[in-house]
Design a protein around this motif. Sequence first.
Motif, mmCIF file in Angstrom:
data_model
loop_
_atom_site.group_PDB
_atom_site.id
_atom_site.type_symbol
_atom_site.label_atom_id
_atom_site.label_comp_id
_atom_site.label_asym_id
_atom_site.label_seq_id
_atom_site.Cartn_x
_atom_site.Cartn_y
_atom_site.Cartn_z
ATOM 1 N N PHE C 243 37.091 48.331 48.239
ATOM 2 C CA PHE C 243 37.641 47.553 47.122
ATOM 3 C C PHE C 243 38.627 48.369 46.288
ATOM 4 O O PHE C 243 38.426 49.555 46.056
ATOM 5 N N ASP C 244 39.647 47.679 45.837
ATOM 6 C CA ASP C 244 40.624 48.317 44.954
ATOM 7 C C ASP C 244 40.081 48.445 43.544
ATOM 8 O O ASP C 244 40.487 49.326 42.779
ATOM 9 N N LEU C 245 39.191 47.551 43.198
ATOM 10 C CA LEU C 245 38.623 47.546 41.842
ATOM 11 C C LEU C 245 37.166 47.146 41.943
ATOM 12 O O LEU C 245 36.841 46.124 42.568
ATOM 13 N N VAL C 246 36.287 47.951 41.377
ATOM 14 C CA VAL C 246 34.898 47.540 41.201
ATOM 15 C C VAL C 246 34.634 47.495 39.706
ATOM 16 O O VAL C 246 34.924 48.465 38.984
ATOM 17 N N PHE C 247 34.142 46.358 39.246
ATOM 18 C CA PHE C 247 33.925 46.149 37.809
ATOM 19 C C PHE C 247 32.433 45.992 37.562
ATOM 20 O O PHE C 247 31.828 45.014 38.003
ATOM 21 N N GLU C 248 31.840 46.960 36.869
ATOM 22 C CA GLU C 248 30.402 46.949 36.615
ATOM 23 C C GLU C 248 30.137 46.123 35.353
ATOM 24 O O GLU C 248 30.509 46.507 34.246
ATOM 25 N N ALA C 249 29.474 44.978 35.546
ATOM 26 C CA ALA C 249 29.205 44.077 34.421
ATOM 27 C C ALA C 249 27.730 43.725 34.333
ATOM 28 O O ALA C 249 27.365 42.738 33.713
ATOM 29 N N SER C 250 26.886 44.558 34.939
ATOM 30 C CA SER C 250 25.468 44.196 34.966
ATOM 31 C C SER C 250 24.620 45.009 33.997
ATOM 32 O O SER C 250 23.550 44.571 33.594
ATOM 33 N N GLY C 251 25.100 46.190 33.610
ATOM 34 C CA GLY C 251 24.268 47.044 32.782
ATOM 35 C C GLY C 251 22.997 47.478 33.492
ATOM 36 O O GLY C 251 21.990 47.772 32.846
ATOM 37 N N ALA C 252 23.048 47.538 34.800
ATOM 38 C CA ALA C 252 21.862 47.904 35.586
ATOM 39 C C ALA C 252 21.590 49.406 35.506
ATOM 40 O O ALA C 252 22.348 50.156 34.877
ATOM 41 N N ASP C 253 20.547 49.836 36.173
ATOM 42 C CA ASP C 253 20.164 51.238 36.197
ATOM 43 C C ASP C 253 21.334 52.097 36.683
ATOM 44 O O ASP C 253 22.049 51.742 37.625
ATOM 45 N N ALA C 254 21.522 53.232 36.013
ATOM 46 C CA ALA C 254 22.672 54.095 36.301
ATOM 47 C C ALA C 254 22.702 54.567 37.756
ATOM 48 O O ALA C 254 23.765 54.912 38.277
ATOM 49 N N SER C 255 21.551 54.583 38.405
ATOM 50 C CA SER C 255 21.503 55.128 39.772
ATOM 51 C C SER C 255 22.349 54.327 40.756
ATOM 52 O O SER C 255 22.628 54.772 41.865
ATOM 53 N N ASN C 267 42.907 55.288 45.735
ATOM 54 C CA ASN C 267 43.655 54.909 44.515
ATOM 55 C C ASN C 267 42.972 53.808 43.714
ATOM 56 O O ASN C 267 43.580 53.258 42.788
ATOM 57 N N GLY C 268 41.744 53.476 44.065
ATOM 58 C CA GLY C 268 41.052 52.396 43.376
ATOM 59 C C GLY C 268 40.496 52.819 42.027
ATOM 60 O O GLY C 268 40.626 53.968 41.599
ATOM 61 N N VAL C 269 39.861 51.851 41.377
ATOM 62 C CA VAL C 269 39.362 52.113 40.029
ATOM 63 C C VAL C 269 37.982 51.478 39.859
ATOM 64 O O VAL C 269 37.714 50.379 40.346
ATOM 65 N N LEU C 270 37.104 52.238 39.211
ATOM 66 C CA LEU C 270 35.768 51.745 38.869
ATOM 67 C C LEU C 270 35.758 51.486 37.371
ATOM 68 O O LEU C 270 35.860 52.437 36.573
ATOM 69 N N GLY C 271 35.689 50.219 36.986
ATOM 70 C CA GLY C 271 35.660 49.871 35.573
ATOM 71 C C GLY C 271 34.223 49.710 35.108
ATOM 72 O O GLY C 271 33.475 48.936 35.705
ATOM 73 N N LEU C 272 33.864 50.437 34.058
ATOM 74 C CA LEU C 272 32.500 50.337 33.532
ATOM 75 C C LEU C 272 32.521 49.566 32.227
ATOM 76 O O LEU C 272 33.082 50.025 31.228
ATOM 77 N N PHE C 273 31.926 48.380 32.262
ATOM 78 C CA PHE C 273 31.862 47.545 31.070
ATOM 79 C C PHE C 273 30.414 47.419 30.587
ATOM 80 O O PHE C 273 30.137 47.489 29.402
ATOM 81 N N GLY C 274 29.500 47.245 31.535
ATOM 82 C CA GLY C 274 28.089 47.137 31.163
ATOM 83 C C GLY C 274 27.548 48.482 30.710
ATOM 84 O O GLY C 274 27.976 49.529 31.204
ATOM 85 N N PHE C 275 26.611 48.447 29.749
ATOM 86 C CA PHE C 275 25.931 49.678 29.349
ATOM 87 C C PHE C 275 24.724 49.876 30.253
ATOM 88 O O PHE C 275 23.784 49.079 30.182
ATOM 89 N N PRO C 276 24.694 50.921 31.085
ATOM 90 C CA PRO C 276 23.476 51.141 31.874
ATOM 91 C C PRO C 276 22.310 51.406 30.921
ATOM 92 O O PRO C 276 22.456 52.112 29.921
#
Lengths: 362, 362, 362, 362
Positions: C243-255, C267-276
């Motif tokens: 994936f070119d972009l993975v967007f974390e929106a679950s706030g799941a366990d950091a592991s 060249n992709g990007v991991l966007g962290l929005f949810g608070f683990p």
Amino acid sequence: MQAIVVSPPKKGIEYVDFQEEDGTGIPVRIRETGICGTDREIVNGQMASASLPRGSSFMVLGHEAIGVVQEDGESIRKGDLVMPVNRRGCGHCLACLNGRPDFCETGGFVEAGIKGMHGFMRETYWDEERYLVRVPRGIEDIAVMAQPLSDLEKSMEEVMQVQNRLPWKCPDGSLGCRKALVVGTGPIGILTSLLLRSYGLGVFISNVREPSREEQKIFDDADITYYNSSSGYSALRDKHGEFDLVFEASGADASMLPQLLGIIKNNGVLGLFGFPRSGYASFSHTDLQNLVYRSIAVVGLINGQKPHFQSAMNRLAAWKVMFPVATSLLITRVLDHTERDSVREALTSKTPGEIKVKIRWS
Amino acid sequence: MQAIVVSPPKKGIEYVDFQEEDGTGIPVRIRETGICGTDREIVNGQMASASLPRGSSFMVLGHEAIGVVQEDGESIRKGDLVMPVNRRGCGHCLACLNGRPDFCETGGFVEAGIKGMHGFMRETYWDEERYLVRVPRGIEDIAVMAQPLSDLEKSMEEVMQVQNRLPWKCPDGSLGCRKALVVGTGPIGILTSLLLRSYGLGVFISNVREPSREEQKIFDDADITYYNSSSGYSALRDKHGEFDLVFEASGADASMLPQLLGIIKNNGVLGLFGFPRSGYASFSHTDLQNLVYRSIAVVGLINGQKPHFQSAMNRLAAWKVMFPVATSLLITRVLDHTERDSVREALTSKTPGEIKVKIRWS
Amino acid sequence: MQAIVVSPPKKGIEYVDFQEEDGTGIPVRIRETGICGTDREIVNGQMASASLPRGSSFMVLGHEAIGVVQEDGESIRKGDLVMPVNRRGCGHCLACLNGRPDFCETGGFVEAGIKGMHGFMRETYWDEERYLVRVPRGIEDIAVMAQPLSDLEKSMEEVMQVQNRLPWKCPDGSLGCRKALVVGTGPIGILTSLLLRSYGLGVFISNVREPSREEQKIFDDADITYYNSSSGYSALRDKHGEFDLVFEASGADASMLPQLLGIIKNNGVLGLFGFPRSGYASFSHTDLQNLVYRSIAVVGLINGQKPHFQSAMNRLAAWKVMFPVATSLLITRVLDHTERDSVREALTSKTPGEIKVKIRWS
Amino acid sequence: MQAIVVSPPKKGIEYVDFQEEDGTGIPVRIRETGICGTDREIVNGQMASASLPRGSSFMVLGHEAIGVVQEDGESIRKGDLVMPVNRRGCGHCLACLNGRPDFCETGGFVEAGIKGMHGFMRETYWDEERYLVRVPRGIEDIAVMAQPLSDLEKSMEEVMQVQNRLPWKCPDGSLGCRKALVVGTGPIGILTSLLLRSYGLGVFISNVREPSREEQKIFDDADITYYNSSSGYSALRDKHGEFDLVFEASGADASMLPQLLGIIKNNGVLGLFGFPRSGYASFSHTDLQNLVYRSIAVVGLINGQKPHFQSAMNRLAAWKVMFPVATSLLITRVLDHTERDSVREALTSKTPGEIKVKIRWS
């Protein structure tokens, strides 16, 4: 303390004993000031927009200066060589709050030696640390050039930003396939042509005469092609094609502009830096259709700010190594401030062959 | 013609007589090649990703080189000093078509002396003009540094682009209010710290020991503050606050990274350039909440391309004038390619106090 | 006037009669407020960073609201439907002076109903016009979604800015060749997946279970592919690539994060929005080498400001037409503020199948 | 199969039975085509740059079309409603390789129904999937507007990029403090004024007469202020001040331009979209000094590409909800392609009150 002052609309300069009463910040002993075309316009009463500092009946001249700091500041130390930023913000608009009075929205900015603020042609003055830019010792001899160069660093940053509207980089990621024409061989034209070489463009420069021997040496040192435009630009276009960037740095009669527009390539840009002094630029509807159809931009370019002064210092340092011949020819004359007759004359008219004249104060 | 070759996974180097059969483009006589950590990893069999040129049972080593052009090209002339760009594109993806194989999407790029392409540790080779960058004569002595510096020019361009996500310029329009920490004092760490000074940031550099006398001279010349991080970074943060940019250039154990994340300011960025060689970086959910809440970015930084080589040339020229002491200390040893035992040793292990060792070929 | 207040660290809500004494600006009659996970964390005493307005022993809850203006302002008129911007700047840093307290450098911002400022779960309140964003009448039913969506408009603007570091547009100039994975199917996950569709990317969304019938209808309406990640992500990668972009929106366990990093493309990007909320993310040195070698970026994403609220309004309007099924399913329940027991319960725990619950005030 | 063709320089249209021999890609059944001023210029023999497809003695007219896909493609399915991108690249220059033939450097692009490529006024044609943009069913009635709107999406993207040269966002981060004047009330003028409202600017629109009742309804629906410019622009400036953006969409006599330049604010931009049909624009040296001194930009704006078609689809969807009155008034007449006399007339001259006329094909 000696200062060179003007009292527009009265023509000419005067040497006066002047001490600012409300000096705040850090004292700076002026070492050198440069003379530029704007100074001469003010002295000769040709610059209608020149205006006195509030409450003063005269104005200290000079906006290109280097000096030596006389007391430690927070990040600047006693003995540091510095150059003051010449335009200061209105304090209100978002551009000025972001350190960009070059884009002041209110028009309420001041400019040292030009508009509402005393300039630097004096022995000592006080300034706030945030307006002072450090000068590397290794470029001390040419550092007065950093003020005009700051205007051009800003201009080229702006041109690059404007060109970001399209895929402007070449297939190898550089700007090596782009070609610029600089119109005018005064200090602004020369500095711009060197700057465009540093950006990696192919560079042509033109004037309506043959170049002087010194000019030719400068252009040779930096692989810049000179073109005598006394018969117009069609011969240039026929031989070398159209230009991605045309930079007007001559302030010539406005009637020249349609010709310049006519040699710009698809997606190209016409940067206007010089103030045309006379005439009309008359564009036919076909000229304008062409501008639309070919996505051409025309941009007014003016003033550099602190980050551009910093770039200019880096640039001059690089040029001392990359263009050693060119940089050695930039300063054509040094006068001491006590040579009053010569200074008066230099502030009134340009001498043949002159690039930059500077006045030594200490 | 003599060449230094490797045959991974076999360790060590060999001198062989090698003439490329299908040389196209312009012949270049190699003048000097630099030795870098990657060369030693390949020689010592530690770099799994090193791969031979297609159809070859060995690979000429070397990706940092300057040479002299032997025939006129289109814009390059016989006698010009040049440096080859070391990574070349896959020919297919849009990044490579735009001259940016540093962002190759397919992974199909090659790299001289590292991956699928013969390197430059040989007397003469042929190259296409578009991969050659002119070297100003005035920086000839330090020009091999332009290859590693090109990687950093690219990295900093990328960091600036990433920070464009926010109002990142200071109230005076400069980057003078921003503060960076460079981790590691190898050639990459030193060049990065100088580069960040040129960008106008306040710069700290750290290693887990006291600096050598030469290192201290370099840092003093460029107003860089050294920090001994052998007891961690909390003392640094307590004294100087958090950092807008932390640049990892040490390739140390991965376990260090959470500490580095912990000293980054709101909206700051952690640039990863060094390859961690061992260990795990374990971030707690609180660390990660902090990253989200404070808008922190972490970016992997690698490889520079032609425009970055050009910037590097300009930069080295400026540094010769701005940081004369620092630049005079960068090259710590010069070997002739005929000193085979010394070369072999230099390609196997780093000597104490070394910054950059170069091999002279002609 | 009725208001719902919290008094952390005490858990639970209270209905009180509350009238702000120093109301300035324009009176706004609240029409609806949305309930979000942050509200529940505050009510349940799980949000350590929640803090009371200065001088108050309690805080009105609520940061998602629409209301009706009660008096004419300068550009807003009596009767206009508006939504208040929920975070307001520190008044000092350059980000806040530029209207971007989402990047507040000092941390001195306040947030309605969360940090140092009363929220909107009350009948009427006063506000300055500059914090009010007009709501088109045609989206009145789903307009409370504009607050969470504003956060995502900002996030995606930031991700696009970060990706400007490379040639990120596809060969046809669109983003149609780019592929995103959204992790989490709460309101944030759903809105993000719709938003990425509007940007033109191919979109996948995942949760650790099968989707509900309503969720599946939403995803079908917008050509979003659902993936059940209860067995990890390798099956997804094997079938659909990286994936070119993975967007974390679950706030799941950091592991979970190292897995996500492992499915990101060059060249992709991991966007962290949810608070683990728990756990550790442990990255091996090989993971990190990969991040460097492949130019991957990880970015913390938080909060939208006025321009993002405006984009969100435009977006919801477009979605009513483009995704009529999806938009009709976003509001899963409407409570009247007088249904105190139901409101109390809704503010304590999420019910199965819930997307957005809103409270009606007038 | 019926098609409407032109054979410039001969005037007028012909209905012919036409089947492209070398159709490749996917068959598309045309549903509707829009009529635009450019079509009329070609039909009336006024467009010198119109040119026939290679090897053809005529050209199918039409560049605004929607149609229904007749066979499954890779990401487009049988039955999908689509709009073709009308300009296609030269295949060589970097702009075209990046999907941006709007900035074609070679001029070798083709344009359906205009330059070197058959247009869409026919029953069925074949196209490559990459040139087809999906049309949401909910905007089917106004979707032909997406082609002209794509030009304006591109234009405004370009204007925003040009303005990135300065701090152009307002203190609240929006564009709410910026003010635009759109000159001309044809379809381009109307779409531009709606688009600028969506961008959040204050918008004025002018023509040299009073607005029609329908026009006034459109402007009221979107809070656009109409100005009758028959006596020039000074009354407008006196009442409402200068403009940050003036967008020329009338194609009026070139002599109007100096007036427009005269009402532009510091740092403002004059966007030229309309082709002036006659006259000269004569700028005095004072006008030009003003342009330089105030950092004004003039930009030629033309053609949108695939990403702009996609934006246009999103935009029209949003407008159906935000500006329901305005969008309901955009299509002023629908003709069936079998009404040959009416079609012929509509392709020759504009009728009073017309905004967009479309021809139904299936």
